[in-house]
Design a protein around this motif. Sequence first.
Motif, PDB file in Angstrom:
ATOM      1  N   PRO A 248      -6.002   0.367   5.215  1.00  0.00           N
ATOM      2  CA  PRO A 248      -5.831   0.281   3.765  1.00  0.00           C
ATOM      3  C   PRO A 248      -6.404   1.531   3.094  1.00  0.00           C
ATOM      4  N   ILE A 249      -5.531   2.416   2.685  1.00  0.00           N
ATOM      5  CA  ILE A 249      -5.948   3.727   2.194  1.00  0.00           C
ATOM      6  C   ILE A 249      -6.848   3.624   0.971  1.00  0.00           C
ATOM      7  N   LEU A 250      -6.497   2.754   0.019  1.00  0.00           N
ATOM      8  CA  LEU A 250      -7.248   2.701  -1.237  1.00  0.00           C
ATOM      9  C   LEU A 250      -8.688   2.258  -1.021  1.00  0.00           C
ATOM     10  N   SER A 251      -8.932   1.477   0.022  1.00  0.00           N
ATOM     11  CA  SER A 251     -10.309   1.101   0.356  1.00  0.00           C
ATOM     12  C   SER A 251     -11.018   2.241   1.076  1.00  0.00           C
ATOM     13  N   MET A 252     -10.277   2.948   1.927  1.00  0.00           N
ATOM     14  CA  MET A 252     -10.887   4.059   2.646  1.00  0.00           C
ATOM     15  C   MET A 252     -11.271   5.217   1.717  1.00  0.00           C
ATOM     16  N   VAL A 253     -10.557   5.331   0.603  1.00  0.00           N
ATOM     17  CA  VAL A 253     -10.859   6.389  -0.360  1.00  0.00           C
ATOM     18  C   VAL A 253     -12.302   6.291  -0.835  1.00  0.00           C
ATOM     19  N   ALA A 254     -12.741   5.062  -1.146  1.00  0.00           N
ATOM     20  CA  ALA A 254     -14.107   4.878  -1.640  1.00  0.00           C
ATOM     21  C   ALA A 254     -15.128   5.243  -0.577  1.00  0.00           C
ATOM     22  N   ILE A 255     -14.825   4.958   0.677  1.00  0.00           N
ATOM     23  CA  ILE A 255     -15.729   5.346   1.757  1.00  0.00           C
ATOM     24  C   ILE A 255     -15.809   6.864   1.835  1.00  0.00           C
TER      25      ILE A 255
ATOM     26  N   ALA B   1       1.019  13.573   1.132  1.00  0.00           N
ATOM     27  CA  ALA B   1      -0.022  13.424   0.112  1.00  0.00           C
ATOM     28  C   ALA B   1      -1.042  14.551   0.272  1.00  0.00           C
ATOM     29  N   GLU B   2      -1.830  14.779  -0.779  1.00  0.00           N
ATOM     30  CA  GLU B   2      -2.892  15.773  -0.701  1.00  0.00           C
ATOM     31  C   GLU B   2      -3.790  15.514   0.507  1.00  0.00           C
ATOM     32  N   ASN B   3      -4.051  14.237   0.734  1.00  0.00           N
ATOM     33  CA  ASN B   3      -4.776  13.795   1.926  1.00  0.00           C
ATOM     34  C   ASN B   3      -3.858  12.820   2.659  1.00  0.00           C
ATOM     35  N   PRO B   4      -3.039  13.278   3.579  1.00  0.00           N
ATOM     36  CA  PRO B   4      -2.003  12.428   4.181  1.00  0.00           C
ATOM     37  C   PRO B   4      -2.554  11.102   4.698  1.00  0.00           C
TER      38      PRO B   4
ATOM     39  N   LYS C  75     -13.799   7.407  -8.563  1.00  0.00           N
ATOM     40  CA  LYS C  75     -12.614   7.237  -9.403  1.00  0.00           C
ATOM     41  C   LYS C  75     -11.652   8.414  -9.242  1.00  0.00           C
ATOM     42  N   ASP C  76     -12.173   9.639  -9.178  1.00  0.00           N
ATOM     43  CA  ASP C  76     -11.309  10.815  -8.997  1.00  0.00           C
ATOM     44  C   ASP C  76     -10.633  10.787  -7.627  1.00  0.00           C
ATOM     45  N   PHE C  77     -11.393  10.418  -6.603  1.00  0.00           N
ATOM     46  CA  PHE C  77     -10.813  10.322  -5.264  1.00  0.00           C
ATOM     47  C   PHE C  77      -9.696   9.279  -5.247  1.00  0.00           C
ATOM     48  N   LEU C  78      -9.946   8.154  -5.900  1.00  0.00           N
ATOM     49  CA  LEU C  78      -8.954   7.082  -5.930  1.00  0.00           C
ATOM     50  C   LEU C  78      -7.725   7.487  -6.743  1.00  0.00           C
ATOM     51  N   ASN C  79      -7.939   8.135  -7.873  1.00  0.00           N
ATOM     52  CA  ASN C  79      -6.811   8.558  -8.702  1.00  0.00           C
ATOM     53  C   ASN C  79      -5.902   9.532  -7.971  1.00  0.00           C
ATOM     54  N   GLN C  80      -6.479  10.354  -7.106  1.00  0.00           N
ATOM     55  CA  GLN C  80      -5.662  11.286  -6.317  1.00  0.00           C
ATOM     56  C   GLN C  80      -4.637  10.527  -5.485  1.00  0.00           C
TER      57      GLN C  80
ATOM     58  N   TRP D  57       0.765   8.305  -4.518  1.00  0.00           N
ATOM     59  CA  TRP D  57       1.608   7.127  -4.281  1.00  0.00           C
ATOM     60  C   TRP D  57       2.723   7.069  -5.325  1.00  0.00           C
ATOM     61  N   ALA D  58       2.350   7.309  -6.590  1.00  0.00           N
ATOM     62  CA  ALA D  58       3.341   7.275  -7.678  1.00  0.00           C
ATOM     63  C   ALA D  58       4.402   8.364  -7.498  1.00  0.00           C
ATOM     64  N   LYS D  59       3.971   9.567  -7.085  1.00  0.00           N
ATOM     65  CA  LYS D  59       4.889  10.703  -7.002  1.00  0.00           C
ATOM     66  C   LYS D  59       5.700  10.723  -5.703  1.00  0.00           C
ATOM     67  N   LEU D  60       5.090  10.246  -4.627  1.00  0.00           N
ATOM     68  CA  LEU D  60       5.692  10.445  -3.313  1.00  0.00           C
ATOM     69  C   LEU D  60       6.196   9.182  -2.650  1.00  0.00           C
ATOM     70  N   GLY D  61       5.702   8.017  -3.076  1.00  0.00           N
ATOM     71  CA  GLY D  61       6.082   6.802  -2.383  1.00  0.00           C
ATOM     72  C   GLY D  61       5.694   6.886  -0.914  1.00  0.00           C
ATOM     73  N   VAL D  62       6.599   6.463  -0.040  1.00  0.00           N
ATOM     74  CA  VAL D  62       6.310   6.416   1.391  1.00  0.00           C
ATOM     75  C   VAL D  62       6.045   7.799   1.977  1.00  0.00           C
ATOM     76  N   GLU D  63       6.552   8.836   1.316  1.00  0.00           N
ATOM     77  CA  GLU D  63       6.333  10.192   1.822  1.00  0.00           C
ATOM     78  C   GLU D  63       4.859  10.603   1.761  1.00  0.00           C
ATOM     79  N   GLY D  64       4.056   9.823   1.025  1.00  0.00           N
ATOM     80  CA  GLY D  64       2.625  10.112   0.974  1.00  0.00           C
ATOM     81  C   GLY D  64       1.945  10.022   2.326  1.00  0.00           C
ATOM     82  N   HIS D  65       2.563   9.275   3.245  1.00  0.00           N
ATOM     83  CA  HIS D  65       1.977   9.181   4.584  1.00  0.00           C
ATOM     84  C   HIS D  65       1.864  10.553   5.241  1.00  0.00           C
ATOM     85  N   PHE D  66       2.768  11.459   4.880  1.00  0.00           N
ATOM     86  CA  PHE D  66       2.757  12.787   5.493  1.00  0.00           C
ATOM     87  C   PHE D  66       2.493  13.920   4.500  1.00  0.00           C
TER      88      PHE D  66
END
Length: 420
Positions: A305-312, A74-77, A53-58, A63-72
């Motif tokens: 799909p980033i949100l699925s990879m987060v759980a992995i 984000a805390e974990n681009p 849950k913490d990994f996913l919330n990150q 996504w909420a703060k950066l939008g598309v800029e999260g690709h580069f």
Amino acid sequence: MEFKTTRNYALQLDQEDSLSRFRESFHIPKHTDGTDSIYLCGNSLGLQPRQTKDFLNQELDDWAKLGVEGHFHAENPWMPYHEFLTETTAEIVGAKPHEVVIMNTLTTNLHLMMVSFYQPKGKRTKIIIEADAFPSDRYAVASQVQFHGHDDKENIIEWSPRTGEHTPRIEDLETILKEQGDTVALIMVGAVNYYTGQFFDLKKITKLGHAAGAMVGFDCAHGAGNVDLQLHDSGADFAVWCTYKYMNSGPGSLGGCFVHERHASNNDLPRFTGWWGHNKETRFKMRDDFEPMHGAEGWQLSNPPILSMVAIRASLDLFAQAGFENLRKKSIQLTNYLEYLLSELDGDRISIITPSNPKDRGCQLSLAVKNADKSLFDTITAKGVIADWREPDVIRIAPVPLYNNYEDCWRFVDVLKSEL
């Protein structure tokens, strides 16, 4: 090792277990009485790590703060996110990092691999599978044979157990290849059979297949995160797996893919392509010609799909902390202990059909129930056991070393004993 049947002995083993702390890293489902259920179903769906849950919330926050800029930014681009999973995944399946990639789902990856590695020509048109292959594998193989214009009933060879036995023998595969090897284009078997829990000798199967002129691949759905696959050393041409069983990535999550390094730069192999498999240095220049990436990444299709990879990633973090070699050592002892407890039960209503040699199995034990009576399974379920029933007559149980303990095994057998 000499085991004992008492609960105190199980508790003692748990106290001596250096990996016991990882149980607290997972959510254990509760029984209706409020106690922890006896969860022995990681071979079907692994439990959720608490940190998921913490990994996913990150990522949701980024996504909420950066939008598309999260690709580069984000805390974990997100752009290279799949690369964060590569090293630990490679360690778990025994491969080099450039030989593995997390992408798509298992059967999709199997089809992509067969596009490249099942190339029927002349009389070499057949595929060997184990007789009790998982249905999805059978469907995929049959449809590939049909796609190439051949009759699947004539071009699928089943590697079967002998009469009165539950697991096929390697000698019988040798016989098949001696008699029909020049007609076989591909051997594709489950590394660990979903029903019996048998772990096949991947290196020997590959050697036999290659000697006969066939390609060799494995479905490692029940092997990845469970047994020491050593895919690179096996010499297999390819392998595929899911991550939601022993790798705890959540229901329906992504799959993994292995392509041996000897194929890493073979651009002549036929393949279905997508832009994420294209050279990442020029991917966004939108060139017309496809230039595959080196290694397994060259089989990617779409951006991940980033949100699925987060759980992995959350689960792989725990694997890295525990060390897969350590987990495998615990798994062998834990499964041996459970087998011992089951062997001490009176009566003949259940029997273990999984091989008894630890090198021929992972943590799953398959219990055949006499007269195919599901009432026993229903009863133990009502008493807090979460296991798995497979038709016609098998209860599958899997003590997973990351979160199951010796007391789980003792409690399960105690419930079973009360019903027998």
